[in-house]
Scaffold this active site. Structure first.
Site, PDB file in Angstrom:
ATOM      1  CG  HIS A  67      -0.371  -4.319  -5.099  1.00 15.04           C
ATOM      2  ND1 HIS A  67      -0.912  -5.446  -5.680  1.00 15.04           N
ATOM      3  CD2 HIS A  67      -0.844  -4.288  -3.826  1.00 15.04           C
ATOM      4  CE1 HIS A  67      -1.664  -6.079  -4.794  1.00 15.04           C
ATOM      5  NE2 HIS A  67      -1.633  -5.396  -3.669  1.00 15.04           N
ATOM      6  CB  CYS A  68      -4.716  -0.696  -6.322  1.00 19.07           C
ATOM      7  SG  CYS A  68      -6.012   0.250  -5.499  1.00 19.07           S
ATOM      8  N   PRO A  69      -3.765  -1.324  -2.974  1.00 19.65           N
ATOM      9  CG  PRO A  69      -3.285   0.037  -1.130  1.00 19.65           C
ATOM     10  CD  PRO A  69      -3.059  -0.084  -2.609  1.00 19.65           C
TER      11      PRO A  69
ATOM     12  CG  ASN B 160      -5.676  -7.884  -2.291  1.00 22.87           C
ATOM     13  OD1 ASN B 160      -4.487  -7.587  -2.128  1.00 22.87           O
ATOM     14  ND2 ASN B 160      -6.143  -9.085  -2.019  1.00 22.87           N
TER      15      ASN B 160
END
Length: 264
Positions: free
Chosen positions: A6-8, A11
């Site tokens: 999951h890439c912050p 998002n």
């Protein structure tokens, strides 16, 4: 499907349907920053040496004059561009390696752990089809979409669709068999930075976004991972806490070591 992480920053989870787009983003972001870095660096060079070019230049050099604010802004922009080149460039290398081997970060972790599990034969990763076919699973497809429908994948000869899933379930069963049961002896609120519990605990927190589980005296915890000052495991909820019509369930996460005690 085929989740990598999951890439912050964007998002969203990076996986099967957007893996190629995410990789292109990781490629073009450093390329754009390299272009910006070059332009800004040359602007600073000409700006710092403008007097020399006025006296000895041939008149074709650009005349760059900085005010205090534009100079600070240019220096700040160069720093940002350089930071993105390094950080996003490293991510690009990681993703290129993942595509090269047709293996996500989660699948890589499962494959690495397979070597430590007691087994009669060596685990064969089923999705490694060779470099050329691995790349073609994600990039340079005819219609722009990755191959596979998200449920069935091309696998190596002699492997099945479920080899990796079976290996993961065996690893989870092995981890559960090796778990130790602890009981809480003090209250812990679940804070990420428990300042009131001392500098050693506060400053040595796990570098992870996994949840911190509050515990109270008498709580039972099934621990599967140990660190010097933190434990990772499942907090077991009894029938009395969740209702007579429910089955016991667990909440996983980190908790402080000194607020629990092993029952074994």
């Amino acid at each position: 499907m085929k989740m990598d992480h999951h890439c912050p920053w964007i998002n969203v989870c990076c996986g099967h349907m957007n893996h190629a787009s995410f990789t292109y983003f990781l490629f073009f972001a450093p390329v754009g920053c390299i272009h910006a870095f070059y332009i800004l660096a040359m602007s600073l060079y000409y700006g710092f040496n403008i007097r020399w070019y006025i006296q000895f230049g041939d008149g074709t050099e650009p005349r760059v004059i900085f005010s205090l604010y534009t100079l600070i802004g240019s220096m700040f922009a160069i720093g940002l561009a350089f930071g993105i080149i390094i950080s996003v460039g490293i991510l690009l290398i990681v993703q290129t390696k993942a595509i090269w081997r047709n293996r996500t970060g989660i699948e890589d972790w499962i494959e690495q752990k397979s070597t430590y599990r007691d087994r009669d034969d060596d685990f064969v990763y089923p999705y490694d089809l060779g470099v050329r076919r691995n790349i073609s699973q994600v990039l340079f497809t005819s219609n722009g979409w990755p191959k596979s429908n998200g449920f069935y994948w091309d696998v190596k000869e002699g492997c099945t669709q479920f080899d990796l899933t079976i290996e993961q379930k065996l690893q989870k069963a092995d981890k559960k068999a090796r778990s130790l049961e602890y009981v809480g002896i003090k209250n812990y609120s679940g804070s990420f930075f428990p300042i009131t519990h001392g500098p050693c605990v506060c400053c040595c927190f796990p570098w992870s976004d996994e949840p911190r589980v509050p515990i109270a005296p008498g709580d039972r915890i099934s621990v599967t991972r140990w660190r010097k000052r933190w434990l990772y495991g499942d907090k077991i909820f009894s029938q009395s806490k969740i209702g007579d019509n429910s089955v016991p369930r667990a909440r996983d996460g980190y908790m402080e070591t000194r607020f629990s005690h092993s029952l074994k």
